[in-house]
Design a protein around this motif. Structure first.
Motif, PDB file in Angstrom:
ATOM      1  N   GLY A  25      99.579  81.147  -3.001  1.00 29.65           N
ATOM      2  CA  GLY A  25      99.254  82.494  -3.471  1.00 29.65           C
ATOM      3  C   GLY A  25      97.768  82.656  -3.742  1.00 29.65           C
ATOM      4  O   GLY A  25      97.169  83.697  -3.430  1.00 29.65           O
ATOM      5  N   PHE A  26      97.146  81.620  -4.322  1.00 27.63           N
ATOM      6  CA  PHE A  26      95.703  81.649  -4.553  1.00 27.63           C
ATOM      7  C   PHE A  26      94.943  81.818  -3.237  1.00 27.63           C
ATOM      8  O   PHE A  26      94.004  82.622  -3.136  1.00 27.63           O
ATOM      9  CB  PHE A  26      95.272  80.351  -5.245  1.00 27.63           C
ATOM     10  N   TYR A  30      92.645  84.976  -2.216  1.00 28.15           N
ATOM     11  CA  TYR A  30      91.261  84.645  -1.898  1.00 28.15           C
ATOM     12  C   TYR A  30      90.887  85.204  -0.517  1.00 28.15           C
ATOM     13  O   TYR A  30      89.813  85.777  -0.310  1.00 28.15           O
ATOM     14  CB  TYR A  30      91.103  83.126  -1.924  1.00 28.15           C
ATOM     15  N   TYR A  31      91.816  85.061   0.433  1.00 25.51           N
ATOM     16  CA  TYR A  31      91.564  85.544   1.806  1.00 25.51           C
ATOM     17  C   TYR A  31      91.506  87.072   1.845  1.00 25.51           C
ATOM     18  O   TYR A  31      90.637  87.658   2.497  1.00 25.51           O
ATOM     19  CB  TYR A  31      92.654  85.024   2.731  1.00 25.51           C
ATOM     20  N   ILE A  32      92.419  87.725   1.142  1.00 21.78           N
ATOM     21  CA  ILE A  32      92.416  89.197   1.103  1.00 21.78           C
ATOM     22  C   ILE A  32      91.121  89.701   0.473  1.00 21.78           C
ATOM     23  O   ILE A  32      90.532  90.688   0.917  1.00 21.78           O
ATOM     24  CB  ILE A  32      93.640  89.718   0.336  1.00 21.78           C
ATOM     25  N   ASN A  50      89.568  74.723  -0.019  1.00 16.38           N
ATOM     26  CA  ASN A  50      89.478  74.921  -1.465  1.00 16.38           C
ATOM     27  C   ASN A  50      90.856  74.933  -2.133  1.00 16.38           C
ATOM     28  O   ASN A  50      91.047  74.359  -3.205  1.00 16.38           O
ATOM     29  CB  ASN A  50      88.745  76.219  -1.778  1.00 16.38           C
ATOM     30  N   ALA A  51      91.799  75.613  -1.468  1.00 15.90           N
ATOM     31  CA  ALA A  51      93.159  75.673  -2.013  1.00 15.90           C
ATOM     32  C   ALA A  51      93.804  74.284  -2.004  1.00 15.90           C
ATOM     33  O   ALA A  51      94.465  73.881  -2.970  1.00 15.90           O
ATOM     34  CB  ALA A  51      94.012  76.659  -1.219  1.00 15.90           C
ATOM     35  N   TYR A  52      93.577  73.534  -0.908  1.00 12.96           N
ATOM     36  CA  TYR A  52      94.141  72.186  -0.833  1.00 12.96           C
ATOM     37  C   TYR A  52      93.515  71.281  -1.892  1.00 12.96           C
ATOM     38  O   TYR A  52      94.212  70.472  -2.521  1.00 12.96           O
ATOM     39  CB  TYR A  52      93.919  71.598   0.560  1.00 12.96           C
ATOM     40  N   TRP A  91      86.596  70.364  -9.107  1.00 14.08           N
ATOM     41  CA  TRP A  91      87.011  71.350  -8.112  1.00 14.08           C
ATOM     42  C   TRP A  91      85.835  72.253  -7.735  1.00 14.08           C
ATOM     43  O   TRP A  91      85.649  72.592  -6.558  1.00 14.08           O
ATOM     44  CB  TRP A  91      88.174  72.179  -8.657  1.00 14.08           C
ATOM     45  N   ALA A  92      84.995  72.633  -8.720  1.00 13.69           N
ATOM     46  CA  ALA A  92      83.803  73.443  -8.430  1.00 13.69           C
ATOM     47  C   ALA A  92      82.851  72.682  -7.504  1.00 13.69           C
ATOM     48  O   ALA A  92      82.265  73.260  -6.580  1.00 13.69           O
ATOM     49  CB  ALA A  92      83.107  73.824  -9.728  1.00 13.69           C
ATOM     50  N   LEU A  93      82.701  71.374  -7.733  1.00 15.17           N
ATOM     51  CA  LEU A  93      81.858  70.551  -6.874  1.00 15.17           C
ATOM     52  C   LEU A  93      82.371  70.550  -5.437  1.00 15.17           C
ATOM     53  O   LEU A  93      81.601  70.715  -4.487  1.00 15.17           O
ATOM     54  CB  LEU A  93      81.803  69.120  -7.422  1.00 15.17           C
TER      55      LEU A  93
END
Length: 367
Positions: A25-26, A30-32, A50-52, A91-93
């Motif tokens: 869902g994220f 994010y894509y939309i 990023n999602a993975y 995750w930000a990195l």
């Protein structure tokens, strides 16, 4: 149990389902959101990476949070806060690396610490994941507690019914054994043998049947006939029985031996007190969605006060036992009434829901 409750109850399946669905869902959102900007097609790969990465990095949090739940509140909050921030930072990195190395084709900012920027967005997302985890965890605990309470209530309910069902009146057993002894002394061995066989069948049925389960009425009638045959040996022609069982009700479900104490009362307080004996009428009829059961006698009658008999005239443990069993099995969806039978005697009416059995062969050995 509904399918969604089975899913919630299976912790492993629920975690992986919601964990994966949340990150998918994220990625979709994010894509939309990228439609608002003129992004190149390679941006879809960045979103997937990023999602993975988020999916992968939040898995260890499950096991860390599970351990944190065993700690004191302050230690738990500290552990959750530290792990949450570290996960968001890593995750930000990863997201910045994906952005600069893939999307910007190797362009690097002059300061290396720029790779650790934009941590706030990651922190918000990981915080949402953490809130969802603890929310579902608490719901599971509440659901488990509810199931434990219901299970305990059901076990107590069943134990109560079994206790009530197995309160057999010893008078019947003593009187029958005395009758058998008398027959043996009178050398009526054939009759005594038949009476022992009937008593054995009746007691086996009484003790083997699960009192939680209901039985078809035809099966109940057969065992009551067995009981009355034993009593007829004692009373001979003084005991007369009239059956009025509607054919349509023979497969209706009733609590096992629910009528036996009523018949025993009629024999003890009506038939045995009259020198010429008397008559017992047993009827069963369907009325709409209800089954109406009736036991009456033409004895001398009794003093009925507020719908109850005095203990000296049959209003003892037996009748109370019946009402408590009906209450346990049907809650308030039943009726139990004692009244005068005209021109003489006592009549007991029972109303219970009309429930049909799937199959019944009337066998006393049926489980």
């Amino acid at each position: 149990m509904p399918n969604w409750e089975k899913l919630v109850d299976s912790r492993e399946r629920l975690f992986w389902t919601l964990h994966t669905a949340g990150w998918v869902g994220f990625a979709i959102i994010y894509y939309i959101g990228s439609f608002l900007h003129d992004m190149r097609s390679i941006w879809l790969l960045i979103i997937m990476l990023n999602a993975y990465a988020g999916w992968l990095l939040t898995i260890p949090l499950r096991y860390i949070y599970r351990k944190a739940l065993t700690l004191s509140p302050l230690k738990m909050i500290a552990m959750v806060g530290i792990c949450l921030y570290i996960t968001a930072l890593v995750w930000a990195l990863v997201k910045n690396l994906n952005y600069w190395e893939i999307y910007k084709k190797g362009y690097r900012p002059e300061e290396w610490y720029m790779y650790f920027t934009n941590t706030i967005n990651s922190l918000i997302m990981v915080t949402c994941w953490t809130g969802g985890y603890f929310g579902i965890k608490n719901y599971q605990m509440l659901l488990k507690e509810k199931q434990n309470v219901l299970r305990a209530s059901t076990m107590a309910h069943q134990a109560q019914i079994r206790m009530l069902r197995y309160q057999l009146n010893p008078h019947f057993l003593f009187n029958t054994l005395n009758a058998i002894s008398t027959l043996i002394l009178m050398k009526e061995n054939k009759t005594a043998d038949a009476m022992v066989s009937r008593l054995s069948d009746f007691l086996r049925y009484s003790l083997d049947k699960d009192p939680i389960r209901k039985v078809p009425l035809i099966q109940e009638v057969k065992v009551l006939e067995l009981y009355l045959e034993i009593e007829k040996v004692r009373f001979e022609d003084r005991l007369s029985v009239v059956w009025d069982i509607d054919e349509k009700t023979k497969d209706a479900l009733v609590p096992s031996l629910i009528l036996q104490p009523l018949i025993e009362n009629s024999i003890k307080y009506a038939i045995s007190k009259a020198s010429e004996g008397g008559q017992i009428c047993i009827s069963a009829k369907g009325f709409g969605r209800d089954l109406m059961l009736n036991v009456s006698d033409n004895g001398p009658g009794a003093e009925i006060t507020d719908g109850n008999l005095p203990p000296s005239e049959g209003g003892g443990v037996g009748l109370q036992n019946i009402q408590e069993r009906l209450q346990a099995l049907y809650l308030d969806n039943y009726a139990f009434a004692i009244s005068h039978n005209y021109p003489s005697g006592v009549k007991v009416n029972i109303r219970i829901p009309y429930e049909l059995s799937e199959k019944s062969d009337g066998s006393l050995d049926e489980n």
